[in-house]
Design a protein around this motif. Structure first.
Motif, short mmCIF file in Angstrom:
data_model
loop_
_atom_site.label_atom_id
_atom_site.label_comp_id
_atom_site.label_asym_id
_atom_site.label_seq_id
_atom_site.Cartn_x
_atom_site.Cartn_y
_atom_site.Cartn_z
N ILE A 1 41.93 7.81 27.28
CA ILE A 1 42.76 8.99 27.02
C ILE A 1 41.96 10.28 27.19
CG2 ILE A 1 44.42 7.81 25.52
CD1 ILE A 1 42.88 9.05 23.11
N ASN A 2 40.87 10.19 27.95
CA ASN A 2 40.00 11.35 28.15
C ASN A 2 39.55 11.88 26.78
OD1 ASN A 2 40.22 11.64 31.19
ND2 ASN A 2 42.38 11.68 30.59
N LYS A 3 39.81 13.12 26.52
CA LYS A 3 39.52 13.66 25.19
C LYS A 3 40.80 14.19 24.54
CE LYS A 3 34.64 14.82 25.52
NZ LYS A 3 33.61 15.83 25.17
N TYR A 4 41.93 13.64 24.98
CA TYR A 4 43.21 14.12 24.47
C TYR A 4 43.56 13.45 23.15
CZ TYR A 4 44.08 16.48 28.95
OH TYR A 4 44.00 17.31 30.05
N LEU A 5 42.79 13.81 22.12
CA LEU A 5 42.95 13.20 20.80
C LEU A 5 42.92 14.25 19.72
CD1 LEU A 5 42.60 10.09 19.44
CD2 LEU A 5 40.75 11.38 18.41
N SER A 6 43.85 14.11 18.79
CA SER A 6 43.92 15.00 17.62
C SER A 6 43.68 14.21 16.35
CB SER A 6 45.31 15.63 17.51
OG SER A 6 45.59 16.49 18.58
N TRP A 7 43.22 14.93 15.33
CA TRP A 7 43.11 14.38 13.97
C TRP A 7 43.94 15.25 13.04
CZ3 TRP A 7 40.93 9.78 12.89
CH2 TRP A 7 40.02 9.23 13.80
N PHE A 8 44.71 14.60 12.17
CA PHE A 8 45.56 15.28 11.21
C PHE A 8 45.21 14.85 9.80
CE2 PHE A 8 48.55 17.12 14.16
CZ PHE A 8 48.50 16.27 15.25
N GLN A 9 45.40 15.77 8.86
CA GLN A 9 45.28 15.50 7.44
C GLN A 9 46.67 15.60 6.82
OE1 GLN A 9 44.02 18.77 4.78
NE2 GLN A 9 42.32 17.46 4.16
N GLN A 10 47.03 14.61 6.01
CA GLN A 10 48.31 14.68 5.32
C GLN A 10 48.12 14.41 3.83
OE1 GLN A 10 51.46 11.82 6.25
NE2 GLN A 10 53.01 13.42 5.93
N LYS A 11 48.43 15.40 3.02
CA LYS A 11 48.39 15.23 1.57
C LYS A 11 49.74 14.76 1.09
CE LYS A 11 44.60 18.46 0.99
NZ LYS A 11 44.05 19.65 0.30
N PRO A 12 49.81 14.09 -0.05
CA PRO A 12 51.08 13.51 -0.54
C PRO A 12 52.18 14.54 -0.62
CG PRO A 12 49.24 12.65 -1.81
CD PRO A 12 48.67 13.72 -0.92
N GLY A 13 53.32 14.20 -0.05
CA GLY A 13 54.48 15.08 -0.10
C GLY A 13 54.44 16.27 0.83
N LYS A 14 53.41 16.35 1.66
CA LYS A 14 53.24 17.49 2.55
C LYS A 14 53.30 17.06 4.01
CE LYS A 14 52.38 20.47 -0.76
NZ LYS A 14 53.34 21.58 -1.05
N ALA A 15 53.49 18.05 4.88
CA ALA A 15 53.47 17.79 6.31
C ALA A 15 52.04 17.59 6.78
CB ALA A 15 54.10 18.96 7.06
N PRO A 16 51.85 16.86 7.86
CA PRO A 16 50.50 16.77 8.44
C PRO A 16 50.00 18.15 8.86
CG PRO A 16 51.93 15.07 9.34
CD PRO A 16 52.80 16.01 8.56
N ARG A 17 48.67 18.27 8.84
CA ARG A 17 48.00 19.50 9.24
C ARG A 17 47.01 19.16 10.34
NH1 ARG A 17 43.14 22.20 5.68
NH2 ARG A 17 42.71 24.00 7.01
N LEU A 18 47.07 19.89 11.44
CA LEU A 18 46.13 19.67 12.54
C LEU A 18 44.74 20.14 12.13
CD1 LEU A 18 45.61 18.92 15.56
CD2 LEU A 18 46.17 21.31 16.09
N LEU A 19 43.76 19.24 12.22
CA LEU A 19 42.37 19.60 11.93
C LEU A 19 41.55 19.76 13.20
CD1 LEU A 19 41.49 17.16 8.99
CD2 LEU A 19 42.38 19.51 8.84
#
Lengths: 130, 107
Positions: free
Chosen positions: B29-47
């Motif tokens: 996938i080349n470098k086409y990768l994201s990491w997300f953080q998701q806290k309980p009850g919240k939407a994911p956040r792009l890190l």
């Protein structure tokens, strides 16, 4: 500040339809492709589909799991993206998130550039149950 | 479809510890990768996007590396506010796919 606000969730009977809306603000809506992602209770994230920006004609792509049942559309004048869900099943119960895609491009299979989900709404819960 | 295999599914570490999560793609996938953080009850956040590019406002204790099929996400010096579930996601091809998530807890 980019803001995405979903609405339209709720309790719906199996087999019925529901339309979700996502109101965008804080950016030039027409420049961006928009996407929907869902999360079933206690489960991971599932991409559902996206709608390209106006430069690419507002065409759509869908995940196989919802293709033919779900339709994404956009209202450029109001900065709103819709997710119309038909023939709903109990397994469609989830929190539905509206997301903005970065300024890349995807064909029907491959992608080029920053097509990551850079902003998310707070989500709206859809419960499909009799 | 590109399968994203994320491990571990959960971990427990002490405050100040270094935490590492891996994500393996079934295709290049080349470098086409994201990491997300998701806290309980919240939407994911792009890190992180592009495998290693930290988003504005994300603390520098978070980092990412890798390319092609093997990727790593690291939290240097785990903090109590980092308690969350972390997801990797590829955007190289359709359908976009996510890893199964890693739940991070404090020991």
């Amino acid at each position: 500040e980019v803001q995405l606000v979903e609405s339209g969730g709720g309790l719906v009977l199996p087999g019925r339809s529901l339309r979700l809306s996502c109101t965008a603000s804080g950016f030039t809506f027409g420049d961006y492709s928009m996407s929907w992602v869902r999360q079933a209770p206690g489960k991971g994230l599932e991409w559902l589909g996206f709608i390209r920006n106006r430069d690419y004609g507002g065409t759509t792509e869908y995940a196989a799991s919802v293709k033919g049942r779900f339709i994404i559309s956009r209202d450029e004048s109001r900065g709103i993206v819709h997710l119309e869900m038909n023939s709903l099943k109990t397994e469609d119960t989830a929190v539905y998130y509206c997301t903005r895609l970065g300024l890349g491009y995807c064909s029907s299979s491959s992608c080029l550039g920053p097509n990551y989900f850079d902003s998310w709404g707070q989500g709206t819960l859809v419960t499909v149950s009799s | 479809d590109t399968q994203m295999t994320q491990s571990p599914s959960s971990l427990s570490a002490s405050v100040g510890a270094r935490v590492t999560i891996t994500c393996q793609a079934s295709h290049d996938i080349n470098k086409y990768l994201s990491w997300f953080q998701q806290k309980p009850g919240k939407a994911p956040r792009l890190l992180i996007s592009g495998a290693s590019n930290l988003e504005t406002g994300v603390p520098s204790r978070f980092s990412g590396s890798g390319s092609e099929t093997h990727f790593t996400f690291t939290i240097n010096s785990l903090q109590p506010e980092d308690i969350a579930t972390y997801y990797c996601q590829q955007y190289d091809n359709l359908p976009f796919t996510f890893g199964g998530g890693t739940k991070v807890e404090i020991k």
